[in-house]
Scaffold this motif. Structure first.
Motif, short mmCIF file in Angstrom:
data_model
loop_
_atom_site.label_atom_id
_atom_site.label_comp_id
_atom_site.label_asym_id
_atom_site.label_seq_id
_atom_site.Cartn_x
_atom_site.Cartn_y
_atom_site.Cartn_z
N UNK A 272 0.81 -1.21 0.00
CA UNK A 272 0.00 0.00 0.00
C UNK A 272 0.85 1.26 0.00
N UNK A 273 2.17 1.10 -0.05
CA UNK A 273 3.10 2.22 -0.13
C UNK A 273 3.47 2.52 -1.58
N UNK A 274 2.69 1.95 -2.53
CA UNK A 274 2.90 2.19 -3.96
C UNK A 274 2.65 3.66 -4.24
N UNK A 275 3.42 4.35 -5.05
CA UNK A 275 4.44 3.93 -5.99
C UNK A 275 5.86 3.91 -5.41
N UNK A 276 6.03 4.28 -4.16
CA UNK A 276 7.38 4.23 -3.58
C UNK A 276 7.89 2.80 -3.54
N UNK A 277 7.01 1.86 -3.21
CA UNK A 277 7.38 0.45 -3.17
C UNK A 277 6.51 -0.29 -4.18
N UNK A 278 7.13 -1.04 -5.06
CA UNK A 278 6.41 -1.72 -6.13
C UNK A 278 6.34 -3.24 -5.93
N UNK A 279 6.42 -3.68 -4.67
CA UNK A 279 6.34 -5.11 -4.38
C UNK A 279 4.93 -5.60 -4.64
N UNK A 280 4.81 -6.72 -5.38
CA UNK A 280 3.50 -7.31 -5.61
C UNK A 280 3.61 -8.81 -5.76
N UNK A 281 2.48 -9.48 -5.50
CA UNK A 281 2.38 -10.93 -5.59
C UNK A 281 1.12 -11.29 -6.35
N UNK A 282 1.19 -12.36 -7.13
CA UNK A 282 0.00 -12.85 -7.81
C UNK A 282 -0.72 -13.90 -6.98
N UNK A 283 -0.04 -14.47 -5.99
CA UNK A 283 -0.62 -15.49 -5.13
C UNK A 283 -0.84 -14.93 -3.73
N UNK A 284 -1.75 -15.55 -2.99
CA UNK A 284 -2.11 -15.06 -1.66
C UNK A 284 -0.93 -15.15 -0.69
N UNK A 285 -0.57 -14.02 -0.04
CA UNK A 285 0.54 -14.04 0.92
C UNK A 285 0.10 -14.69 2.24
N UNK A 286 1.04 -15.37 2.86
CA UNK A 286 0.81 -16.04 4.14
C UNK A 286 1.97 -15.69 5.07
N UNK A 287 1.65 -15.42 6.33
CA UNK A 287 2.71 -15.11 7.31
C UNK A 287 3.58 -16.34 7.52
N UNK A 288 4.88 -16.11 7.58
CA UNK A 288 5.83 -17.19 7.81
C UNK A 288 7.15 -16.87 7.15
N UNK A 289 8.14 -17.73 7.40
CA UNK A 289 9.47 -17.53 6.83
C UNK A 289 9.88 -18.77 6.04
N UNK A 290 10.62 -18.55 4.97
CA UNK A 290 11.10 -19.64 4.12
C UNK A 290 12.14 -20.46 4.89
N UNK A 291 12.05 -21.79 4.77
CA UNK A 291 13.02 -22.65 5.45
C UNK A 291 14.38 -22.66 4.75
N UNK A 292 14.40 -22.28 3.47
CA UNK A 292 15.66 -22.31 2.71
C UNK A 292 16.41 -20.98 2.79
N UNK A 293 15.72 -19.86 2.51
CA UNK A 293 16.43 -18.57 2.45
C UNK A 293 16.01 -17.60 3.56
N UNK A 294 15.06 -17.99 4.41
CA UNK A 294 14.57 -17.20 5.53
C UNK A 294 13.88 -15.91 5.11
N UNK A 295 13.37 -15.84 3.86
CA UNK A 295 12.58 -14.68 3.42
C UNK A 295 11.34 -14.60 4.30
N UNK A 296 10.95 -13.40 4.69
CA UNK A 296 9.92 -13.21 5.72
C UNK A 296 8.48 -13.35 5.24
N UNK A 297 8.24 -14.02 4.11
CA UNK A 297 6.87 -14.14 3.62
C UNK A 297 6.74 -15.38 2.75
N UNK A 298 5.58 -16.02 2.84
CA UNK A 298 5.27 -17.18 2.01
C UNK A 298 4.05 -16.87 1.15
N UNK A 299 3.84 -17.65 0.09
CA UNK A 299 2.63 -17.52 -0.72
C UNK A 299 1.96 -18.89 -0.82
N UNK A 300 0.65 -18.86 -0.99
CA UNK A 300 -0.11 -20.09 -1.11
C UNK A 300 -0.58 -20.27 -2.55
N UNK A 301 -0.19 -21.40 -3.17
CA UNK A 301 -0.61 -21.75 -4.52
C UNK A 301 -1.23 -23.13 -4.48
#
Length: 179
Positions: A132-161
């Motif tokens: 919601x900070x667009x246009x300063x931040x242009x981060x977007x996802x096509x899949x539904x975001x889910x709270x959590x961290x990746x087990x491989x790279x520790x990125x702070x967000x997951x998506x559900x497909x």
């Protein structure tokens, strides 16, 4: 039979550019036809041929706008029907189809860490999630975001497909183990 040649003999009323007084010419772009200044690139004036106006279908007198207190109305706009304030443009309140998300449902943007991810709908009716900070931040996802961290790279967000969780980082995209 009628003589159609008389129609072509009528002089066309030439519209002039309000910036440089050169004639406007019909041009075509990715969003369809438009009028553009014939002196382009010296003058970059353009005029849309089709206005995307919003029309009020029905005023909902029993429903008050939570921002300004005026009546709400069912409107037909560029992307279809919606409910909005009758005092637009002074008040730009719009009822979103999926309702407002609570703070507990909103996730922090992993890119800028200032905005929150909100669900939006593109012009084709497909849902996507963006900061919601667009246009300063242009981060977007096509899949539904889910709270959590990746087990491989520790990125702070997951998506559900299709019921399966993946890393939201496009560089990783690792499938997450079932919990």
């Amino acid at each position: 039979m009628t003589d159609d040649s008389a129609l072509f003999d009528l002089p066309q009323q030439q519209q002039l550019c309000p910036l440089c007084q050169q004639p406007l010419a019909m041009k075509s772009g990715k969003n369809g036809p438009f009028l553009g200044c014939s002196a382009y690139p010296a003058c970059n004036y353009i005029k849309a041929l089709h206005q995307h106006e919003t029309s009020i279908v029905k005023v909902l007198d029993s429903e008050a706008c939570p921002q300004c207190g005026n009546a709400l109305a069912v409107k037909n706009g560029r992307y279809g029907m919606f409910i909005g304030c009758t005092d637009y443009p002074r008040c730009n309140f719009v009822v979103h189809e999926h309702g407002e998300q609570t703070d507990a449902e909103r996730l922090a943007c992993p890119k800028c860490k200032q905005g929150q991810l909100t669900e939006r709908v593109n012009k084709f009716g497909k849902a996507f999630w963006g900061c919601d900070n667009y246009p300063k931040c242009k981060f977007l996802l096509n899949d539904k975001p889910v709270a959590g961290a990746c087990v491989a790279c520790y990125f702070a967000l997951l998506v559900e497909r299709k019921g399966v969780l993946y890393c939201a980082d496009k560089k990783c995209g690792e499938k997450q183990p079932a919990v």
